[in-house]
Design a protein around this motif. Structure first.
Motif, mmCIF file in Angstrom:
data_model
loop_
_atom_site.group_PDB
_atom_site.id
_atom_site.type_symbol
_atom_site.label_atom_id
_atom_site.label_comp_id
_atom_site.label_asym_id
_atom_site.label_seq_id
_atom_site.Cartn_x
_atom_site.Cartn_y
_atom_site.Cartn_z
ATOM 1 N N ARG A 61 53.803 57.348 76.616
ATOM 2 C CA ARG A 61 54.631 58.480 77.427
ATOM 3 C C ARG A 61 55.079 57.933 78.828
ATOM 4 O O ARG A 61 55.958 57.967 79.445
ATOM 5 C CB ARG A 61 53.722 59.575 77.460
ATOM 6 C CG ARG A 61 53.816 60.525 76.261
ATOM 7 C CD ARG A 61 53.290 62.073 76.612
ATOM 8 N NE ARG A 61 51.941 61.961 77.144
ATOM 9 C CZ ARG A 61 50.783 62.021 76.567
ATOM 10 N NH1 ARG A 61 50.600 61.661 75.253
ATOM 11 N NH2 ARG A 61 49.695 61.837 77.234
ATOM 12 N N SER A 75 57.530 49.825 58.287
ATOM 13 C CA SER A 75 56.244 49.616 59.081
ATOM 14 C C SER A 75 55.339 48.748 58.206
ATOM 15 O O SER A 75 54.394 48.155 58.940
ATOM 16 C CB SER A 75 55.639 51.076 59.476
ATOM 17 O OG SER A 75 55.314 51.842 58.261
ATOM 18 N N ALA A 114 59.284 55.166 71.280
ATOM 19 C CA ALA A 114 58.048 55.756 71.092
ATOM 20 C C ALA A 114 57.951 56.161 69.546
ATOM 21 O O ALA A 114 57.089 56.085 68.625
ATOM 22 C CB ALA A 114 58.043 57.325 71.814
ATOM 23 N N GLN A 115 59.096 56.433 69.003
ATOM 24 C CA GLN A 115 59.184 56.884 67.402
ATOM 25 C C GLN A 115 58.703 55.471 66.651
ATOM 26 O O GLN A 115 57.946 55.467 65.641
ATOM 27 C CB GLN A 115 60.570 57.286 67.109
ATOM 28 C CG GLN A 115 60.649 57.681 65.536
ATOM 29 C CD GLN A 115 61.732 56.983 64.644
ATOM 30 O OE1 GLN A 115 62.494 56.349 65.259
ATOM 31 N NE2 GLN A 115 61.340 57.037 63.522
ATOM 32 N N LEU A 116 59.371 54.407 67.135
ATOM 33 C CA LEU A 116 59.146 53.085 66.396
ATOM 34 C C LEU A 116 57.595 52.653 66.318
ATOM 35 O O LEU A 116 56.957 52.299 65.636
ATOM 36 C CB LEU A 116 59.918 52.007 66.959
ATOM 37 C CG LEU A 116 61.338 51.902 66.721
ATOM 38 C CD1 LEU A 116 62.027 50.947 67.761
ATOM 39 C CD2 LEU A 116 61.621 51.689 65.138
ATOM 40 N N LYS A 147 65.543 47.874 62.265
ATOM 41 C CA LYS A 147 64.567 48.939 62.664
ATOM 42 C C LYS A 147 63.070 48.004 62.448
ATOM 43 O O LYS A 147 62.160 48.141 63.275
ATOM 44 C CB LYS A 147 64.447 50.117 61.527
ATOM 45 C CG LYS A 147 63.043 50.933 61.742
ATOM 46 C CD LYS A 147 63.330 51.924 60.510
ATOM 47 C CE LYS A 147 62.405 52.998 60.681
ATOM 48 N NZ LYS A 147 62.621 54.129 59.707
ATOM 49 N N SER A 185 56.048 53.714 56.288
ATOM 50 C CA SER A 185 57.453 53.412 55.716
ATOM 51 C C SER A 185 57.467 51.914 55.355
ATOM 52 O O SER A 185 56.619 51.236 55.700
ATOM 53 C CB SER A 185 58.725 53.503 56.801
ATOM 54 O OG SER A 185 58.378 52.724 57.996
ATOM 55 N N PRO A 191 62.578 57.608 73.778
ATOM 56 C CA PRO A 191 62.233 58.233 72.643
ATOM 57 C C PRO A 191 62.231 57.676 71.661
ATOM 58 O O PRO A 191 61.555 57.443 70.386
ATOM 59 C CB PRO A 191 63.017 59.684 72.440
ATOM 60 C CG PRO A 191 63.427 59.712 73.764
ATOM 61 C CD PRO A 191 63.481 58.377 74.355
ATOM 62 N N THR A 192 63.130 56.586 71.332
ATOM 63 C CA THR A 192 63.378 55.763 70.127
ATOM 64 C C THR A 192 62.335 54.562 70.233
ATOM 65 O O THR A 192 61.605 54.267 69.032
ATOM 66 C CB THR A 192 64.770 55.057 70.153
ATOM 67 O OG1 THR A 192 65.767 55.974 70.116
ATOM 68 C CG2 THR A 192 64.842 54.061 69.214
ATOM 69 N N ASP A 215 55.033 54.788 66.849
ATOM 70 C CA ASP A 215 54.548 55.880 65.986
ATOM 71 C C ASP A 215 54.538 55.403 64.610
ATOM 72 O O ASP A 215 53.631 55.507 63.673
ATOM 73 C CB ASP A 215 54.844 57.206 66.373
ATOM 74 C CG ASP A 215 54.299 58.044 67.417
ATOM 75 O OD1 ASP A 215 53.503 57.198 68.198
ATOM 76 O OD2 ASP A 215 55.040 58.913 68.021
ATOM 77 N N GLU A 216 55.821 55.159 64.274
ATOM 78 C CA GLU A 216 55.819 54.711 62.720
ATOM 79 C C GLU A 216 55.136 53.512 62.425
ATOM 80 O O GLU A 216 54.790 53.405 61.449
ATOM 81 C CB GLU A 216 57.510 54.615 62.627
ATOM 82 C CG GLU A 216 58.035 54.064 61.027
ATOM 83 C CD GLU A 216 59.282 54.206 60.817
ATOM 84 O OE1 GLU A 216 59.696 53.474 59.787
ATOM 85 O OE2 GLU A 216 59.848 54.843 61.793
#
Length: 174
Positions: free
Chosen positions: A80, A107, A93-95, A45, A104, A90-91, A97-98
């Motif tokens: 996007r 992050s 984008a999530q990374l 991650k 976290s 989506p994975t 954003d995080e």
């Protein structure tokens, strides 16, 4: 495209250059080292986050601190548009954003890796005689949040930029 986009902050230093792709590789490698130092962290991650953290800049460019006072990029739209046809989008984008949220463990380490890459460049420029990095180093060092990042930075500041290269250097006769 990230290979073609220069990091804009070097204009203020008067020396050095780096593409966004070079920067992304650098912090990803730093993240790998961090994951070795902190085995409790989710290494995949952390490394993945560093790899994609500046992906929006392929569409927005790299805005420096001065430019951000006058121009706002729509990073969400850039993400996007970048991921729209990717099954793993989506994975990604999530990374991203995080990383931006900075909450976290991964992050926080990734954000420290981002700063450590800059510290490495500033230290190298300073070691070869450029003075502007001396103005920047204290501020960048204060941005570090994790013990791992602070330890890495302390070691970097204690080490000459080319020590790794010269450590085992032996001058052999021709």
């Amino acid at each position: 495209m990230l290979k073609e986009i220069p990091r804009s902050g070097y204009h203020f230093l008067g020396a050095g250059e780096e593409s966004v792709a070079e920067h992304s590789f650098m912090i990803t490698f730093i993240a790998y080292a961090m994951a070795q130092m902190d085995p409790a962290v989710d290494a995949l991650k952390l490394i993945s986050m560093c790899l994609v953290h500046d992906l929006p800049e392929a569409r927005t460019g790299d805005l420096n601190y001065v430019q951000k006072n006058y121009v706002a990029s729509d990073e969400a739209k850039a993400v996007r548009d970048t991921i729209q046809d990717l099954p793993f989008g989506p994975t990604m984008a999530q990374l991203i954003d995080e990383f931006r949220m900075g909450e976290s463990r991964e992050s926080l380490l990734a954000r420290d890796a981002d700063q450590i890459a800059f510290i490495l460049d500033l230290k190298a420029l300073s070691d070869i005689g450029h003075s502007p990095p001396q103005k920047w180093l204290p501020t960048v060092l204060q941005r570090l949040k994790t013990d791992t990042g602070k330890l890495m930075a302390r070691k970097i500041m204690e080490t000459e930029w080319d020590e790794w290269w010269l450590k085992n250097y032996v001058d052999r006769p021709a």
